[in-house]
Every structure is written in structure tokens, then in C-alpha cells.
Design an enzyme around this catalytic site. Structure first.
Site, PDB file in Angstrom:
ATOM      1  CE1 TYR A 198      -4.734  12.438   6.825  1.00 16.35           C
ATOM      2  CE2 TYR A 198      -5.606  10.716   5.422  1.00 16.35           C
ATOM      3  CZ  TYR A 198      -4.545  11.473   5.867  1.00 16.35           C
ATOM      4  OH  TYR A 198      -3.306  11.256   5.341  1.00 16.35           O
ATOM      5  NE  ARG A 223      -2.459 -12.487  -0.484  1.00 15.53           N
ATOM      6  CZ  ARG A 223      -3.069 -13.655  -0.804  1.00 15.53           C
ATOM      7  NH1 ARG A 223      -4.152 -14.018  -0.171  1.00 15.53           N
ATOM      8  NH2 ARG A 223      -2.586 -14.408  -1.763  1.00 15.53           N
ATOM      9  CG  ASP A 228      -9.841   8.107  11.824  1.00 15.53           C
ATOM     10  OD1 ASP A 228      -8.976   7.985  12.715  1.00 15.53           O
ATOM     11  OD2 ASP A 228      -9.555   8.312  10.623  1.00 15.53           O
ATOM     12  CE  LYS A 244      -0.916  10.166  10.148  1.00 18.49           C
ATOM     13  NZ  LYS A 244      -2.319  10.290   9.787  1.00 18.49           N
TER      14      LYS A 244
HETATM   15  C1  PLP Z   1      -3.168   9.894   8.693  1.00 18.79           C
HETATM   16  C2  PLP Z   1      -4.609   9.634   8.908  1.00 18.79           C
HETATM   17  C3  PLP Z   1      -5.311   8.665   8.172  1.00 18.79           C
HETATM   18  C4  PLP Z   1      -4.647   7.882   7.057  1.00 18.79           C
HETATM   19  O1  PLP Z   1      -3.633   7.078   7.520  1.00 18.79           O
HETATM   20  P1  PLP Z   1      -2.322   6.651   6.658  1.00 18.79           P
HETATM   21  O2  PLP Z   1      -1.579   5.794   7.601  1.00 18.79           O
HETATM   22  O3  PLP Z   1      -1.622   7.912   6.280  1.00 18.79           O
HETATM   23  O4  PLP Z   1      -2.836   5.926   5.458  1.00 18.79           O
HETATM   24  C5  PLP Z   1      -6.644   8.460   8.462  1.00 18.79           C
HETATM   25  N1  PLP Z   1      -7.260   9.173   9.429  1.00 18.79           N
HETATM   26  C6  PLP Z   1      -6.635  10.120  10.134  1.00 18.79           C
HETATM   27  C7  PLP Z   1      -7.375  10.860  11.187  1.00 18.79           C
HETATM   28  C8  PLP Z   1      -5.287  10.392   9.910  1.00 18.79           C
HETATM   29  O5  PLP Z   1      -4.675  11.351  10.615  1.00 18.79           O
END
Ligand code: PLP
Length: 378
Positions: free
Chosen positions: A98, A46, A170, A195
């Protein structure tokens, strides 16, 4: 080194045991120690894992930050970031952030005394007006989903600095290939590696990068204490995905441009939202901040009934949530990704019932356009 070179090599090493050119998957929970207090820097997985560390160092290098931390999901990365703060602290957040981020802030973190003001961060006056004495950080998402609204990172970074407020961006949609918020003045960058970074729709993960070395100990403390780490197999998959980030993005983007252009020429399509189109209000900012326009394209048809017809006719685009993978996806934000957003708020954001969002993949352009034409025209 150039960006593509860093994608392939940054943070990675040749395995000293065998000469393997790929960082191995250290599928272990613990490490043998040589004596009391004597070990090779690894005690328990961890706390430290070499595969995860290679990914963390890799993304930190791509984002030009001092240190990176990998988490079990994009949301876990954001939750870890927010754990650096305390009850009473206030945050300014992009209004159309998001949905999962909104839910975490509004439904969970509020309970612990953190307070949030959601504003249109593309409007600098609105950002300034939201600042309170207890404001600790701005959390900005640019471009947003699915309206692709941009926030001028340099401009909000200047406001943040003037007011002694931290800035996190982000960067999931733009990726460090196109946008490096730390170079524009941000203190933190977060990613859903689920993504574009991983890019193959085969694992969920998140990364948090800090600009300054002084955050390393604090973030590692949270990561180790709360424990939402990314596993070694997923770290390795994500590392493998990132190796091709630059080449994938080039193809995503050329397909994105072609698809957006084709949509503008199709009967039955209303508005097309894509930063590369001439009528896009923030086209200049897109060019200066990202140097390109990405591969997310939204468009409208008459109403939900029409949207449903179109959505069910796609053969190559899959009807699914998520984005950024090599395969093209289509979704209906009003009932899928943004179903939790109240109808009025959706209308305010421009998310109509006839809005369709595409995540354009890396298939052949002609095949994608042919699928769009048959789906829209029937
Ligand atoms: C998908 C997404 C998240 C969250 O990510 P996860 O991997 O699904 O927890 C946060 N910000 C944006 C812009 C996203 O597209």
C-alpha cells in the site's frame, strides 16, 4: 463458535446497567474513581475505553490472535507496530505494498534508523536473499493492490521462523473471513478497518492483532504512550460493520466473480486481473489460502485517454479512492492511489496508464454489469 457467530458476538456483552444488547458508545474522556488507586479498570479514555475494547476483542477473536488494539487509522496501526522496534532494525516488505505504508517506511521511519528492503514477497528466493543479520520482521501484504499478487503466507512464515524473524501480514484486502494469517504462522495481523471490516465507507480506523499474549503489554504501552487511539463512536460504527462481515463478503465475492467474467467478454477491455479467472497464475494459491477470490477487479483499456472516457461514464460505480464498502467504486491507480509511485516503478508493477480498478460492492449484479457495459462501450 463459527466465524459468523463471532462476527456478531465475540468481545461483546449485554450492558449490565440497562440490558442493552448493543455495547454502548462510551463517549467519555475519564472515569470516576472510588478512592486513591481504586477504580473499575478504567482511568482515562486514551488508556482504556469499553467500546474500543469490545472492538479490539472482537477483531482479535476473528483473527485468532491473543490481543487486539484499535487505532485512529490503518496507518496509525502500522506506525504503532513499527514503534515496537529500534534504530538499526531491518525489515523486508512486499514491494507493491500500500502506498501509504511505503511512504511511512521510506519517508518517515528511515529517518529514525529503521531500514527496509522492498522485494516481491511472492518470490521466496527473493525473500530469503533479502535477509540480513539485523532483519527483525517481514511485513507482507497479500493480495496486493491493484495487481492482486499473492504471497504464500505459510511459506514466508516458515522462512521467518527458520531465521528467527517476526512476520506481520496486512490482511485488509482478504479479511479474516477468508484469510487468517496467524493460523498460517504470522505473529501480527494489521487492518485498515476503513475498508471491508467497517464496510460502509463511514469511518477511518485500524487494528493491530498479535498472536501471543506476551505482546499485549508492549503494544498497549505504545498505544497509550503515542495515543493514536480509535474514538468510541468510530469503534462502535466499526463493531456494527463487522456484524455483517460474513454476509457482505459472500455478496461482494459473487458480484466480483460476475463482474470479472463479464469484463473478459467485453470488447475494448484488454487484460482482466482477478484471482478467480482460469488464466490467473496464482489461482491455486488463492483457493488454498483464501478459499475465494475477493471483490477487487482490475482491468486495462488502451491508454489513459480511453481510461478517462470510461471512468467519467460510470453512473453507479463512483470514481473514488478507497475500497471495501457496500457501494461499488472505481479508480485510476496511475493518477490516484499510486500517483506517488514513480512512473518506472509503476510500469514495473504493471500499473499502466490504462489500468482501472474496481471495488465491487453489494448492489444487484445485473445493475453493476449494465453500468460497466455502458461505461466501457459508450
Ligand atoms: C487503506 C489501507 C491502509 C491504510 O489504512 P488507512 O485506514 O487509510 O490509514 C493500509 N493497508 C492497506 C492494504 C490499505 O488498503
Amino acid at each position: 463458535m463459527g466465524f459468523s457467530t463471532d462476527c456478531v458476538h465475540a468481545g461483546q456483552w449485554i450492558d449490565p446497567h440497562s440490558g442493552a444488547v448493543m455495547v454502548p458508545i462510551y463517549q467519555t474522556s475519564t472515569y470516576q474513581q472510588q478512592g486513591i488507586g481504586k477504580h473499575k479498570g478504567y482511568e482515562y479514555a486514551r488508556t482504556q475505553n469499553p467500546t474500543r475494547q469490545a472492538l479490539e476483542d472482537n477483531v482479535a477473536a476473528l483473527e485468532k490472535g491473543a490481543c487486539g488494539f484499535a487505532f485512529a487509522s490503518g496507518m496509525a496501526a502500522i506506525n504503532a507496530l513499527m514503534s515496537l522496534f529500534e534504530a538499526g532494525d531491518h525489515f523486508i516488505v512486499t514491494g507493491n505494498t500500500y502506498g501509504g505504508t511505503f511512504r511511512l517506511f521510506d519517508r518517515i521511519l528511515r529517518k529514525f534508523g529503521l531500514t527496509f528492503t522492498f522485494v516481491d514477497t511472492s518470490n521466496l528466493d527473493a525473500v530469503k536473499a533479502a535477509i540480513k543479520p539485523e532483519t527483525k520482521m517481514m511485513f507482507v501484504e497479500t493480495p496486493t493492490n491493484p495487481m492482486l499478487t499473492l504471497t504464500d503466507i505459510k511459506a514466508v512464515a516458515a522462512v521467518a521462523k527458520e531465521n528467527n524473524i517476526l512476520l506481520c501480514v496486512d490482511n485488509t484486502f482478504a479479511t479474516p473471513y477468508r484469510q487468517r494469517p496467524i493460523e498460517l504462522g504470522a505473529d501480527f495481523v494489521n487492518h485498515s478497518t476503513t475498508k471491508y471490516l467497517n464496510g460502509h465507507s463511514d469511518c477511518v480506523g485500524g487494528v493491530l492483532v498479535a498472536k501471543d499474549e506476551s505482546w499485549r503489554e508492549k503494544i498497549h504501552f505504545v498505544q497509550n504512550s503515542a495515543g493514536a487511539i480509535l474514538g468510541p463512536m468510530d469503534s462502535w460504527l466499526t463493531l456494527r460493520g463487522i456484524k455483517t462481515l460474513a454476509v457482505r463478503m459472500d455478496r461482494h465475492e459473487s458480484n466480483g466473480r460476475a463482474v470479472a467474467k463479464a469484463l473478459t467478454e467485453m470488447k475494448g477491455v484488454g487484460k482482466v486481473i482477478y484471482p478467480g479467472l482460469d488464466n490467473y497464475p496464482q489461482r491455486e494459491l488463492a483457493l488454498s489460502q483464501m478459499g475465494s477470490f475477493g471483490a477487487m477487479v482490475s482491468f486495462t483499456v488502451e491508454n489513459q485517454e480511453r481510461a478517462e472516457e470510461v471512468l467519467t461514464r460510470f453512473k453507479l460505480f463512483s470514481l473514488a479512492e478507497s475500497l471495501g464498502g457496500v457501494e461499488s467504486l472505481v479508480c485510476h491507480p496511475a493518477t490516484m492511489t499510486h500517483a506517488a509511485v514513480p512512473a518506472e516503478a509503476r510500469a514495473e508493477l504493471g500499473i499502466s496508464d490504462g489500468l482501472i480498478r474496481l471495488s465491487v460492492g453489494i448492489e444487484d449484479e445485473a445493475d453493476l454489469i449494465a453500468d460497466l457495459v455502458q461505461a466501457v462501450n459508450g
